[in-house]
Write an enzyme that holds these catalytic residues in place. Structure first.
Site, PDB file in Angstrom:
ATOM      1  N   LEU A  39       0.809  -1.220   0.000  1.00 10.26           N
ATOM      2  CA  LEU A  39       0.000   0.000   0.000  1.00 10.26           C
ATOM      3  C   LEU A  39       0.840   1.267   0.000  1.00 10.26           C
ATOM      4  CD1 LEU A  39      -2.689  -1.131   2.599  1.00 10.26           C
ATOM      5  CD2 LEU A  39      -2.741  -1.340   0.096  1.00 10.26           C
ATOM      6  N   HIS A  43      -3.583   4.291  -2.216  1.00  8.81           N
ATOM      7  CA  HIS A  43      -4.529   3.354  -1.597  1.00  8.81           C
ATOM      8  C   HIS A  43      -5.145   3.963  -0.328  1.00  8.81           C
ATOM      9  CE1 HIS A  43      -1.630   0.316  -3.506  1.00  8.81           C
ATOM     10  NE2 HIS A  43      -2.781  -0.010  -4.041  1.00  8.81           N
TER      11      HIS A  43
HETATM   12  P1  AMP Z   1      -4.065  -1.980  -6.799  1.00 16.07           P
HETATM   13  O1  AMP Z   1      -3.526  -2.372  -5.472  1.00 16.07           O
HETATM   14  O2  AMP Z   1      -3.042  -1.470  -7.744  1.00 16.07           O
HETATM   15  O3  AMP Z   1      -4.958  -3.049  -7.386  1.00 16.07           O
HETATM   16  O4  AMP Z   1      -5.021  -0.740  -6.533  1.00 16.07           O
HETATM   17  C1  AMP Z   1      -6.072  -0.821  -5.610  1.00 16.07           C
HETATM   18  C2  AMP Z   1      -6.925   0.417  -5.724  1.00 16.07           C
HETATM   19  O5  AMP Z   1      -6.129   1.565  -5.472  1.00 16.07           O
HETATM   20  C3  AMP Z   1      -7.514   0.592  -7.133  1.00 16.07           C
HETATM   21  O6  AMP Z   1      -8.844   1.079  -7.021  1.00 16.07           O
HETATM   22  C4  AMP Z   1      -6.588   1.627  -7.739  1.00 16.07           C
HETATM   23  O7  AMP Z   1      -7.205   2.400  -8.760  1.00 16.07           O
HETATM   24  C5  AMP Z   1      -6.281   2.491  -6.525  1.00 16.07           C
HETATM   25  N1  AMP Z   1      -5.040   3.255  -6.715  1.00 16.07           N
HETATM   26  C6  AMP Z   1      -3.834   2.771  -7.088  1.00 16.07           C
HETATM   27  N2  AMP Z   1      -2.947   3.783  -7.215  1.00 16.07           N
HETATM   28  C7  AMP Z   1      -3.621   4.929  -6.922  1.00 16.07           C
HETATM   29  C8  AMP Z   1      -3.269   6.303  -6.881  1.00 16.07           C
HETATM   30  N3  AMP Z   1      -2.033   6.728  -7.183  1.00 16.07           N
HETATM   31  N4  AMP Z   1      -4.208   7.204  -6.543  1.00 16.07           N
HETATM   32  C9  AMP Z   1      -5.481   6.808  -6.230  1.00 16.07           C
HETATM   33  N5  AMP Z   1      -5.882   5.517  -6.262  1.00 16.07           N
HETATM   34  C10 AMP Z   1      -4.962   4.585  -6.597  1.00 16.07           C
END
Ligand code: AMP
Length: 298
Positions: A39, A43
């Site tokens: 994270l 996140h």
């Molecule tokens: P992931 O762990 O990459 O599957 O991401 C989990 C959630 O976090 C997803 O809804 C992503 O779109 C969101 N997320 C990942 N990076 C960012 C970021 N830089 N800003 C906002 N949300 C993010």
């Protein structure tokens, strides 16, 4: 069930249901933030947003094998459950759901969820397996938790639209909320995969958002979409990206391709580009001045 860190930690869907039912019996509203862990502040911003909509926030951490092709980085994907738990406790998250692969995909599992048109463009072209895996796991997580609200990042804007669609199409009845992209100081969108970048690659990576922001500005000040996209493409290659997978302007509502001459509704410029072994994605909204209407020069 309660972890030392102060965040409830559950590993089975049964434990998750019991926790959710307990909170519901107290008339509390539940939010779910699905993640793959490792994270970062992006996140955690979703946890903060979730807190505005619900009394209890659950973050799930599951590196979903179904959204990686055999040649992709499932094994290498960064993981650090201890740090994640500490970060979630500090972010005032109430519980973390840490299912095993068997909990999500028990022996004999053979169902998949596919969202057709929305998954056919952008990342769906070079990663044809990807959105089927995402749609299937998110449907399962929403069903296992049955939250009132689920929060997803605009960083993965196409994914957000696909989840909104499947939630409607399958009558899941969850309120889906999008959270804005959280960026590093130089504008690079935060991502767990940024950990793969060497120091020199990290510098190059910081040019992706600059090229997108410039193109969005060019379009919003009346330049043609094609010209702006070509310039951004050149900028990325000159900055040192090894390949540009896509660079496209699409409407936010249905991800239909925009232009070349008219933006009929809110739009974003989307890109995926490769540096070494790392594939980065980003997107940038295009603001349209009401004085000019929505008609950039072709
Ligand atoms: P992931 O762990 O990459 O599957 O991401 C989990 C959630 O976090 C997803 O809804 C992503 O779109 C969101 N997320 C990942 N990076 C960012 C970021 N830089 N800003 C906002 N949300 C993010």
């Amino acid at each position: 069930m309660k972890a030392d860190s102060g965040v409830y930690s559950v590993e089975t869907k049964e434990q998750l249901r019991q926790l959710v039912e307990y909170w519901r019996s107290q008339n509390q509203k539940i939010a779910l933030v699905p993640t793959m862990g490792f994270l970062h502040k992006g996140h955690l911003s979703l946890v903060t947003i979730a807190r505005q909509y619900a009394d209890r926030v659950i973050t799930s951490i599951f590196v979903n094998p179904k959204q990686f092709s055999p040649t992709e980085d499932f094994d290498a994907y960064p993981r650090n459950a201890d740090e994640d738990l500490a970060a979630l406790a500090a972010a005032n998250c109430d519980a973390v759901y840490l299912p095993s692969a068997e909990e999500i995909y028990p022996f004999g599992f053979q169902t998949s969820v596919s969202v057709n048109d929305l998954a056919g463009a952008l990342c769906g072209v070079s990663r044809p397996h990807f959105f089927g895996g995402v749609a299937t796991v998110v449907t399962k997580l929403l069903n296992q938790c049955r939250p009132d609200v689920a929060v997803f990042g605009e960083k993965d804007f196409q994914q957000l639209k696909i989840i909104e669609r499947l939630n409607l199409d399958l009558d899941l009845g969850v309120e889906i909320i999008g959270g804005p992209i959280v960026r590093e100081a130089d504008g690079l969108a935060m991502s767990s995969r940024n950990a793969y970048l060497s120091p020199s690659e990290r510098k190059i990576a910081g040019r992706l958002n600059v090229a997108l922001a410039q193109a969005a500005k060019d379009i919003s000040t009346g330049n043609g979409i094609d010209d702006a996209v070509h310039r951004a493409q050149r900028d990325l290659v000159n900055a040192g990206f090894d390949a540009v997978d896509y660079l496209e302007v699409r409407h936010e509502s249905d991800l239909s391709l925009a232009g070349p001459g008219a933006l009929s509704s809110s739009a974003r410029i989307f890109a995926a580009a490769q540096i070494g072994r790392t594939r980065l994605i980003d997107n940038w909204p295009i603001s349209i001045s009401t004085e000019r209407g929505r008609q950039p020069r072709g």
